[in-house]
Design a protein around this motif. Structure first.
Motif, mmCIF file in Angstrom:
data_model
loop_
_atom_site.group_PDB
_atom_site.id
_atom_site.type_symbol
_atom_site.label_atom_id
_atom_site.label_comp_id
_atom_site.label_asym_id
_atom_site.label_seq_id
_atom_site.Cartn_x
_atom_site.Cartn_y
_atom_site.Cartn_z
ATOM 1 N N GLY A 45 0.966 -1.131 -0.147
ATOM 2 C CA GLY A 45 0.071 -0.067 -0.008
ATOM 3 C C GLY A 45 0.822 1.382 0.024
ATOM 4 N N GLN A 46 2.123 1.070 0.184
ATOM 5 C CA GLN A 46 2.980 2.404 0.127
ATOM 6 C C GLN A 46 3.276 3.140 -1.266
ATOM 7 O OE1 GLN A 46 4.410 3.569 3.257
ATOM 8 N NE2 GLN A 46 3.417 2.066 4.046
ATOM 9 N N LEU A 47 2.936 2.199 -2.313
ATOM 10 C CA LEU A 47 2.957 2.691 -3.573
ATOM 11 C C LEU A 47 1.727 2.282 -4.691
ATOM 12 C CD1 LEU A 47 6.547 1.934 -4.775
ATOM 13 C CD2 LEU A 47 5.846 3.865 -3.934
ATOM 14 N N SER A 48 1.669 3.027 -5.810
ATOM 15 C CA SER A 48 0.554 2.546 -6.474
ATOM 16 C C SER A 48 0.919 1.424 -7.115
ATOM 17 C CB SER A 48 0.103 3.816 -7.366
ATOM 18 O OG SER A 48 0.969 3.824 -8.296
ATOM 19 N N VAL A 49 0.103 0.728 -7.969
ATOM 20 C CA VAL A 49 0.536 -0.507 -8.693
ATOM 21 C C VAL A 49 1.394 0.008 -9.928
ATOM 22 C CG1 VAL A 49 -0.655 -2.122 -10.304
ATOM 23 C CG2 VAL A 49 -1.829 -1.555 -8.379
ATOM 24 N N MET A 50 1.060 1.090 -10.519
ATOM 25 C CA MET A 50 2.279 1.562 -11.299
ATOM 26 C C MET A 50 3.342 1.759 -11.062
ATOM 27 S SD MET A 50 1.880 4.963 -13.771
ATOM 28 C CE MET A 50 0.412 4.760 -14.398
ATOM 29 N N ASN A 51 3.621 2.176 -9.801
ATOM 30 C CA ASN A 51 4.701 2.542 -8.893
ATOM 31 C C ASN A 51 5.787 1.279 -8.906
ATOM 32 O OD1 ASN A 51 5.032 5.420 -9.486
ATOM 33 N ND2 ASN A 51 3.842 5.648 -7.514
ATOM 34 N N TRP A 52 4.644 0.217 -8.362
ATOM 35 C CA TRP A 52 5.332 -1.044 -8.073
ATOM 36 C C TRP A 52 5.755 -1.536 -9.526
ATOM 37 C CZ3 TRP A 52 7.500 -2.247 -3.921
ATOM 38 C CH2 TRP A 52 6.808 -1.930 -2.817
ATOM 39 N N ARG A 53 5.153 -1.440 -10.582
ATOM 40 C CA ARG A 53 5.506 -1.789 -11.989
ATOM 41 C C ARG A 53 6.709 -1.089 -12.285
ATOM 42 N NH1 ARG A 53 0.890 -3.510 -15.895
ATOM 43 N NH2 ARG A 53 -0.379 -4.456 -14.519
ATOM 44 N N PHE A 54 6.922 0.021 -12.000
ATOM 45 C CA PHE A 54 8.315 0.811 -12.329
ATOM 46 C C PHE A 54 9.551 0.306 -11.516
ATOM 47 C CE2 PHE A 54 5.582 4.738 -13.848
ATOM 48 C CZ PHE A 54 5.489 3.975 -15.194
ATOM 49 N N THR A 55 8.909 0.208 -10.250
ATOM 50 C CA THR A 55 10.228 -0.469 -9.176
ATOM 51 C C THR A 55 10.729 -1.841 -9.748
ATOM 52 O OG1 THR A 55 9.173 0.799 -7.366
ATOM 53 C CG2 THR A 55 10.648 -0.852 -6.788
ATOM 54 N N ALA A 56 9.666 -2.852 -10.186
ATOM 55 C CA ALA A 56 9.933 -4.005 -10.675
ATOM 56 C C ALA A 56 10.673 -3.722 -11.645
ATOM 57 C CB ALA A 56 8.824 -4.755 -10.964
ATOM 58 N N ARG A 57 10.369 -2.948 -12.817
ATOM 59 C CA ARG A 57 11.231 -2.754 -13.962
ATOM 60 C C ARG A 57 12.554 -2.382 -13.742
ATOM 61 N NH1 ARG A 57 8.166 0.844 -17.991
ATOM 62 N NH2 ARG A 57 6.662 -0.720 -17.651
ATOM 63 N N ARG A 58 13.041 -1.474 -12.868
ATOM 64 C CA ARG A 58 14.147 -1.112 -12.527
ATOM 65 C C ARG A 58 15.266 -2.384 -12.001
ATOM 66 N NH1 ARG A 58 12.023 3.241 -9.779
ATOM 67 N NH2 ARG A 58 12.561 2.047 -7.678
ATOM 68 N N LYS A 59 14.483 -3.300 -11.453
ATOM 69 C CA LYS A 59 15.108 -4.439 -10.914
ATOM 70 C C LYS A 59 15.181 -5.682 -12.019
ATOM 71 C CE LYS A 59 16.597 -3.130 -7.042
ATOM 72 N NZ LYS A 59 18.189 -3.111 -7.002
ATOM 73 N N GLY A 60 14.743 -5.372 -13.197
ATOM 74 C CA GLY A 60 14.797 -6.430 -14.210
ATOM 75 C C GLY A 60 13.466 -7.340 -14.324
ATOM 76 N N LEU A 61 12.377 -7.055 -13.671
ATOM 77 C CA LEU A 61 11.508 -7.901 -13.646
ATOM 78 C C LEU A 61 9.976 -7.520 -14.056
ATOM 79 C CD1 LEU A 61 11.307 -8.487 -9.721
ATOM 80 C CD2 LEU A 61 12.113 -9.988 -11.157
ATOM 81 N N SER A 62 9.377 -8.495 -14.635
ATOM 82 C CA SER A 62 8.029 -8.175 -15.091
ATOM 83 C C SER A 62 6.887 -8.525 -14.161
ATOM 84 C CB SER A 62 7.935 -8.617 -16.659
ATOM 85 O OG SER A 62 6.406 -8.553 -16.901
#
Length: 131
Positions: A45-62
């Motif tokens: 709940g600390q981030l929106s779904v979109m921000n979690w997607r961006f965070t995952a992408r920075r770590k090379g994850l989909s």
């Protein structure tokens, strides 16, 4: 150096700090250990779904590869946030739970310095997003 593994499905403050630093997230400190499920809900709940997607992408994850995409998109936003944390935890574990220092951005103006000082003085303001 490495953060200690989860024990009895409980997330400690050290694990939380290590994980959030690794993903580059400034999150509230934990006051007490939480069960993994509770922690993923709270942290998700600390981030929106979109921000979690961006965070995952920075770590090379989909977050939802082709085999998972349909079920991921049917989840509620809260479940998507929890799923994101779980996927990132898997990646953190696979990386060996490294300890990384969170890079703090230098203040860009006097107002940033003042806000930083006020947030340290007034505990209730720590979680407030100013931008």
């Amino acid at each position: 150096m490495q953060v200690a593994a989860l024990r009895d499905n409980e997330v400690t403050a050290d694990y939380h700090r290590g994980f959030t630093s690794w993903v580059g997230l400034r999150a509230e400190d934990m006051q007490e250990p939480l069960l993994f499920y509770e922690w993923t809900l709270w942290l998700g709940g600390q981030l929106s779904v979109m921000n979690w997607r961006f965070t995952a992408r920075r770590k090379g994850l989909s977050l939802a590869d082709d085999s998972e995409k349909e079920s991921f998109e049917r989840m509620s936003p809260r479940s998507q946030q929890r799923w994101a944390v779980e996927k990132l935890v898997d990646a953190y574990e696979n990386a060996g739970r490294p300890v990384e220092e969170l890079k703090v951005k230098a203040p860009s103006c006097d107002a940033d310095v003042i806000l930083s000082e006020v947030m340290h003085s007034v505990p209730r303001l720590k979680g407030v997003k100013w931008r």
